[in-house]
Design an enzyme around this catalytic site. Structure first.
Site, PDB file in Angstrom:
ATOM      1  N   LYS A 164       0.924  -1.154  -0.080  1.00 17.40           N
ATOM      2  CA  LYS A 164      -0.261   0.183   0.000  1.00 17.40           C
ATOM      3  C   LYS A 164       0.861   1.306  -0.088  1.00 17.40           C
ATOM      4  O   LYS A 164       1.998   1.028   0.265  1.00 17.40           O
ATOM      5  CB  LYS A 164      -1.021   0.027   1.194  1.00 17.40           C
ATOM      6  CG  LYS A 164      -0.302   0.530   2.556  1.00 17.40           C
ATOM      7  CD  LYS A 164      -1.335   0.744   3.667  1.00 17.40           C
ATOM      8  CE  LYS A 164      -1.659   2.096   3.787  1.00 17.40           C
ATOM      9  NZ  LYS A 164      -0.872   3.008   4.700  1.00 17.40           N
ATOM     10  N   LYS A 198      -3.373  -9.684  10.115  1.00 21.07           N
ATOM     11  CA  LYS A 198      -3.157  -9.792  11.748  1.00 21.07           C
ATOM     12  C   LYS A 198      -4.141 -11.087  12.118  1.00 21.07           C
ATOM     13  O   LYS A 198      -5.368 -11.266  11.680  1.00 21.07           O
ATOM     14  CB  LYS A 198      -3.707  -8.474  12.187  1.00 21.07           C
ATOM     15  CG  LYS A 198      -2.838  -7.377  12.155  1.00 21.07           C
ATOM     16  CD  LYS A 198      -3.181  -6.094  12.638  1.00 21.07           C
ATOM     17  CE  LYS A 198      -2.639  -4.836  12.329  1.00 21.07           C
ATOM     18  NZ  LYS A 198      -1.251  -4.708  13.133  1.00 21.07           N
ATOM     19  N   GLU A 232      -3.455   5.744  17.510  1.00 22.31           N
ATOM     20  CA  GLU A 232      -1.800   5.619  17.706  1.00 22.31           C
ATOM     21  C   GLU A 232      -1.475   6.560  18.463  1.00 22.31           C
ATOM     22  O   GLU A 232      -1.958   7.848  18.555  1.00 22.31           O
ATOM     23  CB  GLU A 232      -1.200   5.706  16.255  1.00 22.31           C
ATOM     24  CG  GLU A 232      -1.621   4.528  15.438  1.00 22.31           C
ATOM     25  CD  GLU A 232      -0.894   4.486  14.142  1.00 22.31           C
ATOM     26  OE1 GLU A 232       0.125   3.873  14.136  1.00 22.31           O
ATOM     27  OE2 GLU A 232      -1.242   5.192  13.225  1.00 22.31           O
ATOM     28  N   ASP A 251      -4.381   6.970   4.765  1.00 21.56           N
ATOM     29  CA  ASP A 251      -3.464   6.233   5.246  1.00 21.56           C
ATOM     30  C   ASP A 251      -4.172   4.949   5.999  1.00 21.56           C
ATOM     31  O   ASP A 251      -3.421   3.793   6.006  1.00 21.56           O
ATOM     32  CB  ASP A 251      -2.500   7.104   6.216  1.00 21.56           C
ATOM     33  CG  ASP A 251      -1.306   6.216   6.701  1.00 21.56           C
ATOM     34  OD1 ASP A 251      -0.630   5.554   5.738  1.00 21.56           O
ATOM     35  OD2 ASP A 251      -1.056   6.394   7.906  1.00 21.56           O
ATOM     36  N   HIS A 256      -7.047   0.072   5.460  1.00 27.82           N
ATOM     37  CA  HIS A 256      -7.078  -0.971   6.740  1.00 27.82           C
ATOM     38  C   HIS A 256      -8.584  -1.021   7.271  1.00 27.82           C
ATOM     39  O   HIS A 256      -8.973  -1.986   7.593  1.00 27.82           O
ATOM     40  CB  HIS A 256      -6.159  -0.616   7.920  1.00 27.82           C
ATOM     41  CG  HIS A 256      -4.814  -0.414   7.325  1.00 27.82           C
ATOM     42  ND1 HIS A 256      -4.100  -1.451   6.413  1.00 27.82           N
ATOM     43  CD2 HIS A 256      -3.635   0.453   7.717  1.00 27.82           C
ATOM     44  CE1 HIS A 256      -2.912  -1.038   6.440  1.00 27.82           C
ATOM     45  NE2 HIS A 256      -2.572   0.031   6.959  1.00 27.82           N
TER      46      HIS A 256
HETATM   47  C1  BG6 Z   1       0.352   1.792   7.896  1.00 30.21           C
HETATM   48  C2  BG6 Z   1       0.640   3.305   7.954  1.00 30.21           C
HETATM   49  O1  BG6 Z   1      -0.144   1.499   7.060  1.00 30.21           O
HETATM   50  O2  BG6 Z   1       0.022   1.278   9.310  1.00 30.21           O
HETATM   51  C3  BG6 Z   1       0.811   3.803   9.456  1.00 30.21           C
HETATM   52  O3  BG6 Z   1       0.906   3.729   6.772  1.00 30.21           O
HETATM   53  C4  BG6 Z   1       0.433   3.249  10.509  1.00 30.21           C
HETATM   54  O4  BG6 Z   1       0.818   5.244   9.367  1.00 30.21           O
HETATM   55  C5  BG6 Z   1       0.590   1.634  10.426  1.00 30.21           C
HETATM   56  O5  BG6 Z   1       1.157   3.786  11.568  1.00 30.21           O
HETATM   57  C6  BG6 Z   1      -0.289   1.157  11.436  1.00 30.21           C
HETATM   58  O6  BG6 Z   1      -0.001  -0.368  11.488  1.00 30.21           O
HETATM   59  P1  BG6 Z   1       0.138  -1.393  12.960  1.00 30.21           P
HETATM   60  O7  BG6 Z   1       0.141  -2.560  12.338  1.00 30.21           O
HETATM   61  O8  BG6 Z   1       0.986  -0.767  13.691  1.00 30.21           O
HETATM   62  O9  BG6 Z   1      -1.397  -1.075  13.373  1.00 30.21           O
END
Ligand code: BG6
Length: 505
Positions: A164, A198, A232, A251, A256
């Site tokens: 992505k 996941k 986050e 993003d 996601h």
């Molecule tokens: C990525 C984003 O696809 O996913 C990031 O570009 C983000 O900005 C990340 O921090 C989060 O992934 P995870 O697995 O840490 O939840």
């Protein structure tokens, strides 16, 4: 093969993976160092890679094989978790790593890669996976060059994995698709969304479709609304320049979180196989209501964090981050209220929120059920009788919990919500594989079930495009939330308008 893992439990692979070569473009980049090589090392450690398996890395930086291996070793020391890095095993792994420096515009690079694949394959045709982990603007070029060089085809299967973002908007996603489709069949094109890899997201399918008791409740008659949170606590971590152009909606939500939503809300498939599972996901994505421009601002909230002092630490505002414009209109927080216009979900709001610099790192899905039809205990709860809530905890603290009302001990009938809890770690006593381990293995095994099909990419862009366009033409009064808080007040107001409130995870 059923190898032991360091926790004593067994991670089983029911598939046999053919002799393979993995070619990584962007091999000195962040994703390769932090995610791909550690994932491959763990798979190697657990004996889950085929006996004949090699990695060819490419980027422009000039390294010898030896220097590249040394660099990966140093990175593994930093990024490998839950797996010992022992000298003898590392040496065996290192022998499988090769590096070819070169410019992706140069046809000679692809000839060199082709010759290396042949040399590594010997007399046994090896399957090849080309992994595009470069800057996205290079994807079309890489795919064209692979096709022109002819190395996209071989005696055994050759596939491409695309990281992505798949496009910056619907138009660029479709343009990329033209390049991909000219070189690879759809069935050999693997678009990654690591959330689908996941364990906890995969488990949503098991939870819904391997149990008889939940699915009858899984619809508009019993569910009041759904909240999907991906918070986050980190900021943009040196990715200011990329993030400034992307923003939270692109993003996290376009990919996601819409995929998580589809997993929670899709219809049962007829068979656990790539076609039926992906058909249902795609169908759900296509059923999400697409807003007209004048509906956007009442169904979405855009936010950006400003400077704050948290726990004695000075957190810079987004506009003060490196590489970010002083008046950037980027969303570092996005919340949307969506509807799925089908029989099962008609009228059930789905709230999605995500943001950087929120108070903690937590991703979960909260299913709020409708209240009991009559409250016979009015005034006897600590709050009024709280509705049942099911929480699918994606990370950290992976698990599932159900909240229900219980009588408090003692005389009289006083109530309090209590929980039933399933915890991944304590139930299985094994480490949870990282998404990239699962997905790399799937690509090598030729199993696209957890990868994104082009129709899903398009459907997701169609949902977010009207929002992106209205946001682009709106001047927001940013920053509108302080770093370390739960986002802009407007987000709470969007839920309050329907009598709902965000959970505080
Ligand atoms: C990525 C984003 O696809 O996913 C990031 O570009 C983000 O900005 C990340 O921090 C989060 O992934 P995870 O697995 O840490 O939840």
């Amino acid at each position: 093969m059923a190898p032991e893992n360091p926790f004593g439990e067994v991670l089983e692979d029911v598939r046999s993976i053919p002799p393979s070569v993995l070619v990584i473009f962007g091999a000195s980049g962040d994703l390769t160092r932090r995610k791909l090589i550690p994932a491959l090392y763990r798979l190697f450690h657990e004996g889950r890679l085929p006996a004949s398996f090699s990695v060819i890395g490419n980027s422009r930086t000039s390294f010898s094989d030896e220097a590249y291996r040394q660099r990966q070793y140093e990175d593994l020391q930093r990024f490998l978790k839950d797996t010992p890095l022992e000298e003898e095993e590392w040496q065996r792994f290192a022998k499988r790593l090769f590096y070819i420096p070169g410019d992706m515009k140069d046809p000679a690079l692809y000839q060199q890669i082709g010759a290396k694949i042949d040399a590594l394959s010997g007399d046994t045709p090896h399957e090849v996976v080309f992994y595009l982990s470069t800057q996205p603007s290079f994807y079309p070029l890489a795919v064209d060059m692979l096709r022109e060089s002819g190395i996209h085809r071989g005696a055994a299967k050759r596939r491409v994995v695309v990281e992505k973002p798949i496009g910056h908007d619907l138009e660029s996603a479709n343009q990329l698709e033209e390049h991909l489709a000219a070189a690879f069949d759809e069935s050999d094109t693997y678009r990654i969304d690591h959330y689908l890899g996941k364990e906890t997201v995969q488990n949503i399918l098991a939870f819904r479709f391997a149990n008889g008791i939940f699915e009858p409740l899984w619809n508009r008659r019993y569910i009041d609304h759904i909240q999907i949170t991906a918070a986050e606590s980190i900021g943009v971590e040196g990715r200011g320049a990329y993030y400034q152009e992307a923003g939270a909606l692109r993003d996290m939500v376009q990919n996601h979180l819409l995929q998580v939503m589809a997993t929670v809300m899709m219809e049962p498939y007829t068979r656990f196989a790539p076609g039926p599972v992906r058909d249902e996901r795609a169908k759900l994505l296509r059923s999400i209501r697409i807003y007209k421009p004048d509906e956007v601002l009442s169904h979405s909230v855009s936010g950006q964090y400003g400077h704050a002092r948290v726990g004695g630490e000075d957190l810079p505002g987004f506009r003060e981050e490196e590489g970010v414009h002083a008046e950037a209109q980027t969303d570092t927080y996005a919340a949307v209220k969506l509807f799925v216009d089908n029989w099962r979900w008609s009228g059930v709001p789905v709230y999605i929120r995500t943001g950087k610099r929120l108070p903690k790192r937590v991703t979960d899905v909260a299913i709020q059920f409708r209240a009991a039809p009559k409250n016979m205990f009015a005034g006897r709860g600590e709050q009024d009788v709280a509705p049942n809530l099911m929480i699918l905890r994606i990370q950290p603290d992976e698990g599932i919990s159900l909240r229900f009302q219980s009588k408090r001990p003692g005389s009289g009938m006083r109530l309090r919500p209590v929980g039933m809890d399933f915890n991944y770690g304590s139930s299985f006593g094994t480490r949870t594989p990282e998404a990239y381990e699962t997905l790399l293995l799937d690509a090598l095994a030729g199993d696209p079930t957890l990868y994104i099909r082009q129709d899903m990419v398009e459907a997701s862009w169609q949902v977010v495009m009207p929002i992106l366009e209205v946001w682009r033409n709106t001047r927001f009064d940013f920053p509108n939330y302080a770093a370390g808080t739960w986002g802009p007040a407007a987000s709470d107001a969007m839920l309050a308008q329907a009598g709902h409130a965000w959970r505080r995870p």
